[in-house]
Scaffold this motif. Structure first.
Motif, PDB file in Angstrom:
ATOM      1  N   ALA A  23     -47.747  -6.500  90.310  1.00  0.00           N
ATOM      2  CA  ALA A  23     -47.083  -5.214  90.122  1.00  0.00           C
ATOM      3  C   ALA A  23     -47.278  -4.732  88.691  1.00  0.00           C
ATOM      4  CB  ALA A  23     -45.602  -5.356  90.442  1.00  0.00           C
ATOM      5  N   THR A  24     -47.059  -3.432  88.475  1.00  0.00           N
ATOM      6  CA  THR A  24     -47.208  -2.829  87.154  1.00  0.00           C
ATOM      7  C   THR A  24     -46.150  -3.379  86.199  1.00  0.00           C
ATOM      8  OG1 THR A  24     -48.063  -0.822  88.163  1.00  0.00           O
ATOM      9  CG2 THR A  24     -47.201  -0.622  85.931  1.00  0.00           C
ATOM     10  N   SER A  25     -46.524  -3.501  84.933  1.00  0.00           N
ATOM     11  CA  SER A  25     -45.568  -3.995  83.949  1.00  0.00           C
ATOM     12  C   SER A  25     -44.452  -2.982  83.745  1.00  0.00           C
ATOM     13  CB  SER A  25     -46.271  -4.242  82.616  1.00  0.00           C
ATOM     14  OG  SER A  25     -46.655  -3.010  82.022  1.00  0.00           O
ATOM     15  N   ALA A  26     -43.310  -3.482  83.306  1.00  0.00           N
ATOM     16  CA  ALA A  26     -42.167  -2.606  83.036  1.00  0.00           C
ATOM     17  C   ALA A  26     -42.508  -1.601  81.945  1.00  0.00           C
ATOM     18  CB  ALA A  26     -40.960  -3.451  82.641  1.00  0.00           C
ATOM     19  N   ASN A 134     -46.834  -4.899  95.699  1.00  0.00           N
ATOM     20  CA  ASN A 134     -48.005  -5.760  95.503  1.00  0.00           C
ATOM     21  C   ASN A 134     -49.016  -5.532  96.618  1.00  0.00           C
ATOM     22  OD1 ASN A 134     -45.406  -7.540  94.782  1.00  0.00           O
ATOM     23  ND2 ASN A 134     -47.033  -8.059  93.354  1.00  0.00           N
ATOM     24  N   LEU A 135     -50.279  -5.808  96.314  1.00  0.00           N
ATOM     25  CA  LEU A 135     -51.295  -5.928  97.344  1.00  0.00           C
ATOM     26  C   LEU A 135     -51.338  -7.376  97.798  1.00  0.00           C
ATOM     27  CD1 LEU A 135     -54.275  -3.819  95.920  1.00  0.00           C
ATOM     28  CD2 LEU A 135     -52.718  -3.200  97.763  1.00  0.00           C
ATOM     29  N   THR A 136     -51.566  -7.574  99.081  1.00  0.00           N
ATOM     30  CA  THR A 136     -51.639  -8.925  99.630  1.00  0.00           C
ATOM     31  C   THR A 136     -52.938  -9.097 100.402  1.00  0.00           C
ATOM     32  OG1 THR A 136     -50.542  -8.292 101.702  1.00  0.00           O
ATOM     33  CG2 THR A 136     -49.134  -9.008  99.877  1.00  0.00           C
ATOM     34  N   ASP A 137     -53.255 -10.346 100.752  1.00  0.00           N
ATOM     35  CA  ASP A 137     -54.409 -10.660 101.610  1.00  0.00           C
ATOM     36  C   ASP A 137     -55.681  -9.985 101.124  1.00  0.00           C
ATOM     37  OD1 ASP A 137     -53.045 -12.306 103.583  1.00  0.00           O
ATOM     38  OD2 ASP A 137     -52.007 -10.466 104.142  1.00  0.00           O
ATOM     39  N   ASN A 140     -55.733  -6.071 101.340  1.00  0.00           N
ATOM     40  CA  ASN A 140     -55.720  -5.403 102.639  1.00  0.00           C
ATOM     41  C   ASN A 140     -54.327  -5.105 103.169  1.00  0.00           C
ATOM     42  OD1 ASN A 140     -58.612  -5.339 103.113  1.00  0.00           O
ATOM     43  ND2 ASN A 140     -58.461  -7.558 103.161  1.00  0.00           N
ATOM     44  N   GLY A 141     -53.308  -5.461 102.419  1.00  0.00           N
ATOM     45  CA  GLY A 141     -51.950  -5.179 102.852  1.00  0.00           C
ATOM     46  C   GLY A 141     -51.028  -4.910 101.679  1.00  0.00           C
ATOM     47  N   LEU A 142     -49.822  -4.448 101.997  1.00  0.00           N
ATOM     48  CA  LEU A 142     -48.809  -4.136 100.995  1.00  0.00           C
ATOM     49  C   LEU A 142     -47.565  -4.972 101.236  1.00  0.00           C
ATOM     50  CD1 LEU A 142     -48.794  -0.219 100.990  1.00  0.00           C
ATOM     51  CD2 LEU A 142     -49.735  -1.682  99.207  1.00  0.00           C
ATOM     52  N   GLN A 143     -46.857  -5.251 100.156  1.00  0.00           N
ATOM     53  CA  GLN A 143     -45.526  -5.835 100.302  1.00  0.00           C
ATOM     54  C   GLN A 143     -44.623  -5.260  99.219  1.00  0.00           C
ATOM     55  OE1 GLN A 143     -45.936 -10.076  99.910  1.00  0.00           O
ATOM     56  NE2 GLN A 143     -46.106 -10.021  97.679  1.00  0.00           N
ATOM     57  N   ASN A 144     -43.320  -5.347  99.468  1.00  0.00           N
ATOM     58  CA  ASN A 144     -42.320  -4.826  98.533  1.00  0.00           C
ATOM     59  C   ASN A 144     -42.545  -3.339  98.241  1.00  0.00           C
ATOM     60  OD1 ASN A 144     -41.318  -7.496  98.275  1.00  0.00           O
ATOM     61  ND2 ASN A 144     -42.866  -7.915  96.711  1.00  0.00           N
ATOM     62  N   PHE A 145     -42.868  -2.599  99.290  1.00  0.00           N
ATOM     63  CA  PHE A 145     -43.217  -1.187  99.167  1.00  0.00           C
ATOM     64  C   PHE A 145     -42.225  -0.328  99.930  1.00  0.00           C
ATOM     65  CE2 PHE A 145     -45.308   2.057 101.913  1.00  0.00           C
ATOM     66  CZ  PHE A 145     -45.471   3.052 100.963  1.00  0.00           C
ATOM     67  N   THR A 146     -41.885   0.834  99.376  1.00  0.00           N
ATOM     68  CA  THR A 146     -40.993   1.760 100.063  1.00  0.00           C
ATOM     69  C   THR A 146     -41.488   3.194  99.951  1.00  0.00           C
ATOM     70  OG1 THR A 146     -38.713   2.585 100.202  1.00  0.00           O
ATOM     71  CG2 THR A 146     -39.509   2.006  98.019  1.00  0.00           C
ATOM     72  N   THR A 147     -41.411   3.938 101.002  1.00  0.00           N
ATOM     73  CA  THR A 147     -41.569   5.402 101.084  1.00  0.00           C
ATOM     74  C   THR A 147     -42.983   5.900 100.819  1.00  0.00           C
ATOM     75  OG1 THR A 147     -39.272   5.606 100.361  1.00  0.00           O
ATOM     76  CG2 THR A 147     -40.596   7.630 100.376  1.00  0.00           C
ATOM     77  N   ALA A 148     -43.456   5.862  99.570  1.00  0.00           N
ATOM     78  CA  ALA A 148     -44.758   6.439  99.226  1.00  0.00           C
ATOM     79  C   ALA A 148     -45.179   5.971  97.838  1.00  0.00           C
ATOM     80  CB  ALA A 148     -44.696   7.968  99.257  1.00  0.00           C
TER      81      ALA A 148
END
Length: 447
Positions: A23-26, A134-137, A140-148
């Motif tokens: 994920a992007t840094s704070a 985050n990107l996963t696999d 090819n996938g997303l996690q900890n993602f909401t809305t847009a």
């Protein structure tokens, strides 16, 4: 001003490290809403002042199709004769179009207006995503993602493409539009299509943690004209990770009166009712699993792209006014200078796709892919894709009024999302239920 070079240097370091999908840094996320817009564009004007600062976008209005820039005239028009003067702000595909249609094609360039505006809840979600998504696999996938917009400060090419695929499009909608395959001589027969789409959080009752765990959106497509194509219906459950759970698709065939699974609705399979002029993943300029390509983030640049296409969306126009031999009427298009992210997708060794390479240019203010150059297996330019977008001011959604795909080799082209003769075209007030996106539902629609 936000330092693009510094960002790209950081990107190069990250791409060579194990932090590729972090994920992007704070620190970088804290720039959202200050140096950056809430979804990650550079807020400041460019040095020349030809791209203005973003000031919040176009104000909300109930009059969706009125043209706020109707009195403006082109600053200049790019033609085959003067294209060399502007080539650093044009793509190879745009230059090829100017060369192929030297007598009829041109690019009218107007003053730049940064009109993209989104609802406050989308801005808040992007801020949250910046430090959590985050990107996963292998990307090819997303996690900890909401809305847009999972990656408002992207660190590699895949993150930019995911921002396009997950950008905000109203939450739920029903749209009736035409997709038009245009022959080289200019003849055409419009294909009228009705589509229903919903993201899980916009379903009645909200998302179901079990059913919607890996769902990006639900989609039903039904051809309504011409008669020879009617009765067939497509249902898609678009998954976020299409490797662990491939896109789920079903078709209802009117002739057989049966619903069948349709795993072939992906990648370079022919697009619905397109006369072979686009692939399945050409829709929306790119959609679906990104696993067949290597994605390189080249950087950012200034480019003349279709923008604020209110003139093209005019309800007084007919499709005959718009569609001409070789291309849409340049008198109705509008281009502006905007900053874009440039991403190159190169086919992985051992993978198959009719496009060996694709170069994407993505608008920084909306994450809409604006222009795509497609190359065949010989490395030759083949097709040029363009998104003619404008701001749906009644719902704060920057999206399409037309998407075009020009075939440089055959002289044919395809235009989708046209609604000039279809009333309002896009209805963002619709809300659907899970049962509206089931095989049983499309069987009822087909009957």
């Amino acid at each position: 001003m936000f330092n693009t070079k510094k960002l790209l240097l950081s990107t190069a370091i990250l791409m060579s490290s194990s932090a590729l999908y972090a994920a992007t840094s704070a620190e970088m996320a804290s720039k959202l809403g200050s140096e950056l817009t809430p979804i990650g564009a550079e807020k400041a004007a460019n040095a020349e002042g030809t791209i203005p600062a973003w000031d919040g976008g176009l104000a909300t209005s109930t009059d969706r199709y009125s043209n706020p820039f109707a009195d403006e005239k082109p600053l200049f028009t790019i033609t085959a004769a003067n294209a060399d003067q502007y080539k650093d702000k044009l793509t190879p595909g745009q230059l090829a179009m100017l060369n192929k249609y030297a007598d009829t094609y041109s690019i009218p360039v107007y003053p730049t207006h940064r009109t993209a505006a989104l609802p406050a809840e989308v801005y808040a979600a992007a801020k949250t995503n910046a430090t959590q998504a985050n990107l996963t696999d292998g990307g090819n996938g997303l996690q900890n993602f909401t809305t847009a917009v999972p990656f408002p400060v992207p660190e590699n090419g895949l993150e930019v493409i995911w921002n396009h695929m997950t950008r905000y499009r109203g939450g739920a909608l029903e749209r009736t539009f035409v997709q038009v395959p245009v022959q080289a001589n200019g003849s055409f027969t419009p294909v009228k299509i009705n589509e229903k789409m919903s993201w899980p959080t916009s379903l009645e009752g909200g998302a179901d943690p079990k059913k919607d765990a890996n769902i990006l959106f639900y989609f039903v497509q039904q051809v309504e004209a011409p008669a020879r194509l009617t009765g067939n219906v497509l249902l898609v459950h678009e998954t976020m990770n299409q490797i662990t759970q491939p896109r789920q698709a079903w078709t209802y065939n009117a002739g057989q009166r049966r619903v069948r699974r349709a795993p072939q609705i992906a990648y370079d399979a022919p697009g619905t009712a397109s006369d072979g002029q686009r692939t399945t993943d050409n829709l929306d300029l790119f959609n679906g699993a990104p696993d067949r390509y290597n994605w390189e983030l080249v950087g950012k640049q200034e480019l003349y792209i279709p923008y604020n296409s209110y003139k093209l969306a005019d309800r007084g126009l007919t499709y005959e006014d718009i569609l001409k031999p070789g291309h849409m009427s340049p008198e109705l298009t509008r281009y502006e200078l905007h900053r874009v992210w440039k991403v190159e997708a190169t086919l992985k060794e051992g993978e198959r796709h009719i496009y060996a390479k694709r170069t994407f240019y993505i608008d920084e203010d909306s994450w809409q892919i604006a222009v795509v150059d497609h190359y065949d297996g010989r490395g030759e330019l083949w097709r040029v894709g363009e998104a003619h977008q404008f701001q749906y001011r009644d719902v704060n959604v920057p999206w399409l009024t037309a998407e075009a795909l020009y075939d440089l080799q055959s002289g044919r082209y395809l235009v989708g999302s046209l609604t000039n003769e279809e009333g309002d075209g896009f209805d963002f007030t619709q809300r659907f239920k899970h049962k509206d996106f089931t095989p049983q539902a499309i069987r009822r629609l087909g009957k």
